[in-house]
Design a protein around this motif. Structure first.
Motif, PDB file in Angstrom:
ATOM      1  N   LEU A 220       0.759  -1.202  -0.027  1.00 25.71           N
ATOM      2  CA  LEU A 220       0.229   0.056  -0.050  1.00 25.71           C
ATOM      3  C   LEU A 220       0.868   1.289  -0.050  1.00 25.71           C
ATOM      4  O   LEU A 220       1.561   1.538   0.874  1.00 25.71           O
TER       5      LEU A 220
ATOM      6  N   GLU B  91      -2.766   4.119  -1.686  1.00 26.03           N
ATOM      7  CA  GLU B  91      -3.696   4.293  -0.184  1.00 26.03           C
ATOM      8  C   GLU B  91      -4.866   4.846  -0.203  1.00 26.03           C
ATOM      9  O   GLU B  91      -5.201   6.032   0.346  1.00 26.03           O
TER      10      GLU B  91
ATOM     11  N   LEU C 150      -8.604  -0.739  -1.687  1.00 29.93           N
ATOM     12  CA  LEU C 150      -8.316  -1.920  -0.781  1.00 29.93           C
ATOM     13  C   LEU C 150      -9.414  -2.488  -0.494  1.00 29.93           C
ATOM     14  O   LEU C 150      -9.543  -3.953  -0.583  1.00 29.93           O
TER      15      LEU C 150
ATOM     16  N   LEU D 170      -0.469  -7.479   3.943  1.00 30.35           N
ATOM     17  CA  LEU D 170      -0.582  -6.047   3.442  1.00 30.35           C
ATOM     18  C   LEU D 170       0.630  -5.437   3.903  1.00 30.35           C
ATOM     19  O   LEU D 170       0.881  -5.808   5.222  1.00 30.35           O
TER      20      LEU D 170
ATOM     21  N   GLY E 151       1.387   1.746   5.186  1.00 31.96           N
ATOM     22  CA  GLY E 151       0.028   2.422   5.843  1.00 31.96           C
ATOM     23  C   GLY E 151      -0.364   2.199   6.945  1.00 31.96           C
ATOM     24  O   GLY E 151      -1.522   2.566   7.306  1.00 31.96           O
ATOM     25  N   THR E 152       0.535   1.465   7.769  1.00 34.77           N
ATOM     26  CA  THR E 152      -0.056   1.267   9.207  1.00 34.77           C
ATOM     27  C   THR E 152       0.506   2.153  10.391  1.00 34.77           C
ATOM     28  O   THR E 152       0.287   1.939  11.547  1.00 34.77           O
TER      29      THR E 152
ATOM     30  N   THR F 112      -4.726   2.377   6.175  1.00 33.69           N
ATOM     31  CA  THR F 112      -4.459   0.941   5.755  1.00 33.69           C
ATOM     32  C   THR F 112      -5.713   0.300   7.016  1.00 33.69           C
ATOM     33  O   THR F 112      -6.542  -0.255   6.705  1.00 33.69           O
TER      34      THR F 112
ATOM     35  N   ALA G  74      -1.898  -6.936   8.380  1.00 31.89           N
ATOM     36  CA  ALA G  74      -1.451  -5.557   7.863  1.00 31.89           C
ATOM     37  C   ALA G  74      -0.158  -5.189   8.822  1.00 31.89           C
ATOM     38  O   ALA G  74      -0.234  -5.185  10.038  1.00 31.89           O
TER      39      ALA G  74
END
Length: 169
Positions: free
Chosen positions: A16, A50, A55, A73, A76-77, A85, A133
């Motif tokens: 992402l 993103e 998604l 994934l 983006g965390t 995300t 994620a």
């Protein structure tokens, strides 16, 4: 007598990112290599901007097509404005695996100290598939795959799909 062997877990991965391309997607390449080295069958990889709707659509398509048993994934965390995300993923999950994020942050603490609490890594179940994620850093991917996913993913997939050992009749 040995237990019957299960087919390899089919894993799809997504990077992402608003800036990565297939040419410079180091995290996606590393994630795929780590998963293959751990014995999983990498069935698909893609880069998604993103954008939450992208998604949602990609995960729904994988579930509809029965393409993957697990989806991992990367990116983006964090807590930057574009890191969305977790916000996109959370409403899609039927169940969350809170221990995954807790364990990830605990192990990350040993590598990066207090910065570990800035990670929002998480795992859960969506329509019978395990969804994870992870941050985008190579160290985070190595830690997550080798110390968390390799030991438990096949069992988690079996349980989430209803093919595991904890059935109630």
């Amino acid at each position: 007598m040995s237990a019957p062997s299960r087919p390899p877990v089919r894993v799809a991965t997504f990077t992402l990112s608003d800036t990565r391309t297939l040419d410079d997607d180091e995290g996606g390449r590393l994630l795929g290599a780590l998963l293959r080295d751990a014995g999983f069958d990498l069935v698909a990889h893609a880069i998604l901007r993103e954008e939450p709707t992208l998604l949602t659509e990609a995960l729904s398509r994988l579930c509809d097509d029965d393409t993957a048993d697990a989806i991992v994934l990367t990116g983006g965390t964090g807590i930057a404005p574009r890191d969305r995300t977790i916000e996109a993923l959370t409403p899609l999950l039927d169940k969350t695996l809170d221990g995954f994020g807790e364990a990830f942050r605990r192990l990350s603490w040993d590598q990066v100290g207090p910065n570990a609490i800035l990670s929002r890594a998480l795992a859960g179940v969506m329509r019978g598939r395990v969804v994870v994620a992870l941050p985008g850093s190579p160290k985070a991917l190595d830690l997550a795959v080798n110390q968390l996913l390799a030991p438990i993913l096949a069992h988690a997939v079996a349980l989430a799909s209803g093919r595991g050992g904890h059935h109630h009749r």
